[in-house]
Design a protein around this motif. Structure first.
Motif, PDB file in Angstrom:
ATOM      1  N   MET A 192      25.745  47.122  35.372  1.00  0.00           N
ATOM      2  CA  MET A 192      26.321  46.634  34.204  1.00  0.00           C
ATOM      3  C   MET A 192      26.900  45.492  33.928  1.00  0.00           C
ATOM      4  O   MET A 192      27.356  44.905  34.884  1.00  0.00           O
ATOM      5  N   LYS A 193      26.634  44.894  32.829  1.00  0.00           N
ATOM      6  CA  LYS A 193      27.050  43.275  32.812  1.00  0.00           C
ATOM      7  C   LYS A 193      28.499  43.258  32.049  1.00  0.00           C
ATOM      8  O   LYS A 193      29.055  43.975  31.364  1.00  0.00           O
ATOM      9  N   LEU A 194      29.282  42.354  32.777  1.00  0.00           N
ATOM     10  CA  LEU A 194      30.826  42.486  32.172  1.00  0.00           C
ATOM     11  C   LEU A 194      30.682  41.474  30.941  1.00  0.00           C
ATOM     12  O   LEU A 194      29.874  40.950  30.631  1.00  0.00           O
ATOM     13  N   SER A 195      31.407  42.075  30.190  1.00  0.00           N
ATOM     14  CA  SER A 195      31.626  41.366  28.710  1.00  0.00           C
ATOM     15  C   SER A 195      32.444  39.973  28.892  1.00  0.00           C
ATOM     16  O   SER A 195      33.351  40.081  29.818  1.00  0.00           O
ATOM     17  N   ARG A 196      31.874  39.189  28.229  1.00  0.00           N
ATOM     18  CA  ARG A 196      32.370  37.876  28.442  1.00  0.00           C
ATOM     19  C   ARG A 196      33.960  37.700  27.408  1.00  0.00           C
ATOM     20  O   ARG A 196      33.677  38.100  26.348  1.00  0.00           O
ATOM     21  N   THR A 254      32.192  34.973  41.223  1.00  0.00           N
ATOM     22  CA  THR A 254      32.993  33.852  40.615  1.00  0.00           C
ATOM     23  C   THR A 254      34.521  34.225  40.508  1.00  0.00           C
ATOM     24  O   THR A 254      34.857  33.079  39.755  1.00  0.00           O
ATOM     25  N   ALA A 255      34.989  35.091  40.935  1.00  0.00           N
ATOM     26  CA  ALA A 255      36.436  35.388  40.619  1.00  0.00           C
ATOM     27  C   ALA A 255      37.301  34.153  41.489  1.00  0.00           C
ATOM     28  O   ALA A 255      36.658  33.486  42.159  1.00  0.00           O
ATOM     29  N   GLN A 256      38.587  34.218  41.325  1.00  0.00           N
ATOM     30  CA  GLN A 256      39.347  33.314  41.762  1.00  0.00           C
ATOM     31  C   GLN A 256      39.159  33.410  43.374  1.00  0.00           C
ATOM     32  O   GLN A 256      39.209  32.483  44.123  1.00  0.00           O
ATOM     33  N   LYS A 257      39.456  34.802  43.928  1.00  0.00           N
ATOM     34  CA  LYS A 257      39.339  34.926  45.413  1.00  0.00           C
ATOM     35  C   LYS A 257      37.997  35.814  45.596  1.00  0.00           C
ATOM     36  O   LYS A 257      37.917  36.893  45.088  1.00  0.00           O
ATOM     37  N   ALA A 259      27.521  47.163  46.282  1.00  0.00           N
ATOM     38  CA  ALA A 259      28.549  46.145  46.569  1.00  0.00           C
ATOM     39  C   ALA A 259      28.630  45.257  45.319  1.00  0.00           C
ATOM     40  O   ALA A 259      29.717  44.975  45.088  1.00  0.00           O
ATOM     41  N   VAL A 260      27.595  44.642  44.712  1.00  0.00           N
ATOM     42  CA  VAL A 260      27.491  43.758  43.754  1.00  0.00           C
ATOM     43  C   VAL A 260      28.510  44.441  42.669  1.00  0.00           C
ATOM     44  O   VAL A 260      29.199  43.719  41.984  1.00  0.00           O
ATOM     45  N   GLU A 261      28.014  45.517  42.273  1.00  0.00           N
ATOM     46  CA  GLU A 261      28.764  46.202  40.953  1.00  0.00           C
ATOM     47  C   GLU A 261      30.203  46.433  41.416  1.00  0.00           C
ATOM     48  O   GLU A 261      30.900  46.270  40.556  1.00  0.00           O
ATOM     49  N   LEU A 262      30.644  46.779  42.663  1.00  0.00           N
ATOM     50  CA  LEU A 262      32.049  46.984  42.934  1.00  0.00           C
ATOM     51  C   LEU A 262      32.758  45.567  42.878  1.00  0.00           C
ATOM     52  O   LEU A 262      33.689  45.664  42.622  1.00  0.00           O
ATOM     53  N   GLY A 263      32.048  44.581  43.135  1.00  0.00           N
ATOM     54  CA  GLY A 263      32.668  43.363  43.087  1.00  0.00           C
ATOM     55  C   GLY A 263      32.798  43.003  41.585  1.00  0.00           C
ATOM     56  O   GLY A 263      33.761  42.342  41.094  1.00  0.00           O
ATOM     57  N   ASN A 264      31.987  43.319  40.695  1.00  0.00           N
ATOM     58  CA  ASN A 264      32.146  42.918  39.304  1.00  0.00           C
ATOM     59  C   ASN A 264      33.084  43.867  38.682  1.00  0.00           C
ATOM     60  O   ASN A 264      33.949  43.263  37.958  1.00  0.00           O
ATOM     61  N   LYS A 265      33.282  44.894  38.938  1.00  0.00           N
ATOM     62  CA  LYS A 265      34.233  45.883  38.681  1.00  0.00           C
ATOM     63  C   LYS A 265      35.614  45.226  38.885  1.00  0.00           C
ATOM     64  O   LYS A 265      36.595  45.409  38.220  1.00  0.00           O
ATOM     65  N   LEU A 266      35.606  45.023  40.181  1.00  0.00           N
ATOM     66  CA  LEU A 266      36.711  44.611  40.814  1.00  0.00           C
ATOM     67  C   LEU A 266      37.491  43.354  39.947  1.00  0.00           C
ATOM     68  O   LEU A 266      38.458  43.174  39.739  1.00  0.00           O
ATOM     69  N   ALA A 267      36.394  42.362  39.638  1.00  0.00           N
ATOM     70  CA  ALA A 267      36.697  41.174  38.852  1.00  0.00           C
ATOM     71  C   ALA A 267      37.272  41.405  37.516  1.00  0.00           C
ATOM     72  O   ALA A 267      38.335  41.060  37.136  1.00  0.00           O
ATOM     73  N   GLU A 268      36.621  42.403  37.084  1.00  0.00           N
ATOM     74  CA  GLU A 268      37.012  42.922  35.588  1.00  0.00           C
ATOM     75  C   GLU A 268      38.424  43.494  35.772  1.00  0.00           C
ATOM     76  O   GLU A 268      39.137  43.089  34.884  1.00  0.00           O
ATOM     77  N   ALA A 269      38.575  44.532  36.527  1.00  0.00           N
ATOM     78  CA  ALA A 269      39.774  45.311  36.662  1.00  0.00           C
ATOM     79  C   ALA A 269      41.026  44.281  36.855  1.00  0.00           C
ATOM     80  O   ALA A 269      42.326  44.420  36.699  1.00  0.00           O
ATOM     81  N   THR A 270      40.748  43.170  37.642  1.00  0.00           N
ATOM     82  CA  THR A 270      41.909  42.281  38.235  1.00  0.00           C
ATOM     83  C   THR A 270      41.905  40.918  37.453  1.00  0.00           C
ATOM     84  O   THR A 270      42.595  39.925  37.923  1.00  0.00           O
ATOM     85  N   GLU A 271      41.129  41.209  36.232  1.00  0.00           N
ATOM     86  CA  GLU A 271      41.105  39.880  35.439  1.00  0.00           C
ATOM     87  C   GLU A 271      40.881  38.526  36.220  1.00  0.00           C
ATOM     88  O   GLU A 271      41.358  37.459  36.158  1.00  0.00           O
ATOM     89  N   CYS A 272      39.931  38.530  36.957  1.00  0.00           N
ATOM     90  CA  CYS A 272      39.109  37.569  37.712  1.00  0.00           C
ATOM     91  C   CYS A 272      39.971  37.237  38.757  1.00  0.00           C
ATOM     92  O   CYS A 272      39.556  36.254  39.498  1.00  0.00           O
ATOM     93  N   LYS A 276      45.708  45.848  45.271  1.00  0.00           N
ATOM     94  CA  LYS A 276      45.077  46.565  46.351  1.00  0.00           C
ATOM     95  C   LYS A 276      44.702  48.040  45.843  1.00  0.00           C
ATOM     96  O   LYS A 276      43.568  48.533  46.191  1.00  0.00           O
ATOM     97  N   ASP A 277      45.580  48.529  44.972  1.00  0.00           N
ATOM     98  CA  ASP A 277      45.427  49.871  44.623  1.00  0.00           C
ATOM     99  C   ASP A 277      44.383  50.120  43.613  1.00  0.00           C
ATOM    100  O   ASP A 277      43.764  50.961  43.517  1.00  0.00           O
ATOM    101  N   VAL A 278      44.121  48.995  42.756  1.00  0.00           N
ATOM    102  CA  VAL A 278      43.036  48.953  41.717  1.00  0.00           C
ATOM    103  C   VAL A 278      41.839  48.792  42.438  1.00  0.00           C
ATOM    104  O   VAL A 278      40.762  49.734  42.176  1.00  0.00           O
ATOM    105  N   PHE A 279      41.868  48.041  43.374  1.00  0.00           N
ATOM    106  CA  PHE A 279      40.413  48.211  44.276  1.00  0.00           C
ATOM    107  C   PHE A 279      40.092  49.177  45.020  1.00  0.00           C
ATOM    108  O   PHE A 279      39.015  49.812  44.791  1.00  0.00           O
ATOM    109  N   LEU A 280      41.241  49.931  45.625  1.00  0.00           N
ATOM    110  CA  LEU A 280      40.991  51.161  46.433  1.00  0.00           C
ATOM    111  C   LEU A 280      40.318  52.375  45.278  1.00  0.00           C
ATOM    112  O   LEU A 280      39.792  53.055  45.814  1.00  0.00           O
ATOM    113  N   GLY A 281      41.055  52.195  44.229  1.00  0.00           N
ATOM    114  CA  GLY A 281      40.612  53.231  43.124  1.00  0.00           C
ATOM    115  C   GLY A 281      39.033  53.203  42.698  1.00  0.00           C
ATOM    116  O   GLY A 281      38.581  54.001  42.136  1.00  0.00           O
ATOM    117  N   LEU A 282      38.485  51.722  42.992  1.00  0.00           N
ATOM    118  CA  LEU A 282      37.061  51.523  42.548  1.00  0.00           C
ATOM    119  C   LEU A 282      36.226  51.890  43.674  1.00  0.00           C
ATOM    120  O   LEU A 282      35.026  52.034  43.480  1.00  0.00           O
TER     121      LEU A 282
END
Ligand code: GCU
Length: 353
Positions: free
Chosen positions: A1-5, A44-47, A65-78, A275-281
């Motif tokens: 899934m692509k992140l919406s810009r 390309t997130a901050q961290k 793993a790529v998908e997890l990274g994208n979702k994490l970026a989305e859920a943590t606002e980058c 952290k909890d956002v991440f663990l939830g994903l």
């Protein structure tokens, strides 16, 4: 899934943050409840957490793993993301786990046997013929009461947190010479195993000569005859081209070893509220990787057959099972291992082959 810009006008003006410049930096605190400061993907997130992987970018674990990274970026606002590095680019599992421990690499997938070097109790899930079925294995790994202590066992000493255990296929032997039907057929054959004592003993009991090494060296060793064979699932056999140099794949079905998803304990703790956002994903990522595995096996097998590999299911599995029983018996030798073993047996009874 692509992140919406997302484009955002901040109250103070339009601020387009250079994600490249931000990568690796400690994330800035967010304005309470505000929308994201920049669009990004996991890498390309901050961290950006580096995630080491020793197989190809076609593997469902890599894709997850790529998908997890994208979702994490989305859920943590980058604020956080993940970049996955395939094909041992960051080193062999046995090496890179030390980088996860010191925090220079934040995450990795690792095969169960390599974990035995840090906590020998991990051996239980690496023993031959331990799980009767994939659902039995999944039931054990999903049970926090069974897995919780093991997953946290390296946090204090090694700064390694186990986020979860994944299905990593069923392993079988393959070699360049002949179909393997009985333990006697392995006599004198030098077979690569993963880097742990349990795996060495296992192949010896199965009748072969064990040669532990990292996965990346196996192709060359098979090609030059340093090895006669190896043991692995169909996906490695095909993706790493072992099928080109070891034509005979025999269904001994001797192992259903997990992979683990690891993270540096301090990196996880440092995420603060994220952290909890991440663990939830994480559970969905593990599910996605597991769900993709069966199809990856089928495609891999078809590919190998296409180049002439011979799959042999005429194997005396009972003889191999008897041969390795001493390893199982001698390994279940403390209360922790006994409890894990009992949990596996209960799951096997509930989820027969
Ligand atoms: C599998 C497993 C890996 C492991 C590899 C190996 O591919 O998923 O984690 O490293 O086998 O045999 O080394």
């Amino acid at each position: 899934m692509k992140l919406s810009r997302v484009i955002l006008a901040a109250a103070a003006g339009l601020a387009l943050v250079s994600t490249a410049a931000c990568a690796g930096a400690t994330p800035a605190p967010t304005a309470g409840g505000s929308a994201p400061a920049a669009s990004c993907t996991g890498d390309t997130a901050q961290k950006v957490f580096k995630l080491a992987f020793n197989q190809t970018d076609q593997h469902p674990q890599f894709i997850a793993a790529v998908e997890l990274g994208n979702k994490l970026a989305e859920a943590t606002e980058c604020r956080y993301g993940i970049k996955a590095y395939p094909s041992e680019q960051l080193g062999t599992q046995a090496d890179v786990v030390n980088n996860v421990s010191d925090g220079s690499v934040e995450m990795m997938y690792i095969g169960g046997p390599v974990m035995e070097g840090f906590n020998a109790d991990f051996i239980v899930f690496n023993l031959p013929y331990m799980f009767d079925s994939i659902p039995a294995q999944a039931a054990v790994f999903a049970d926090e009461a069974v897995m919780g202590d093991l997953n946290k066992s390296l946090e204090a000493s090694k700064k390694i947190t186990v986020l979860g255990a994944l299905h990593a296929g069923v392993r079988n032997v393959y070699n360049a010479d002949k179909p393997i039907k009985t333990p006697a057929d392995l006599a004198g054959l030098k077979v690569r195993v993963q880097q742990s004592e349990s795996q060495v003993k296992m192949i010896e009991l199965m009748g072969g000569v064990a040669s532990p090494m990292g996965q990346g060296e196996v192709y060359g060793a098979l090609q030059t005859g340093v090895l006669n064979g190896a043991e692995n699932n169909e996906t490695v056999y095909n993706a790493l081209k072992h099928d080109e140099v070891a034509q005979y794949y025999s269904y001994t079905r001797h192992l259903m070893i997990p992979d683990y998803l690891l993270i540096n304990t301090d990196a996880l703790a440092g995420m603060g509220a994220d952290k909890d956002v991440f663990l939830g994903l994480v559970p969905d990522a593990i599910k996605a990787a597991n769900d993709g595995f069966e199809e990856f096996v089928a495609t891999s097998k078809a590919n190998s057959e296409g180049i002439g590999a011979k799959f042999n299911d005429d194997v005396d599995v009972a003889a191999f099972k008897t041969a390795v029983k001493p390893l199982v018996d001698e390994s279940i030798n403390n209360p922790v291992r006994q409890a894990l073993y009992d949990a596996v047996q209960a799951a096997n009874a509930a989820n027969p082959a």
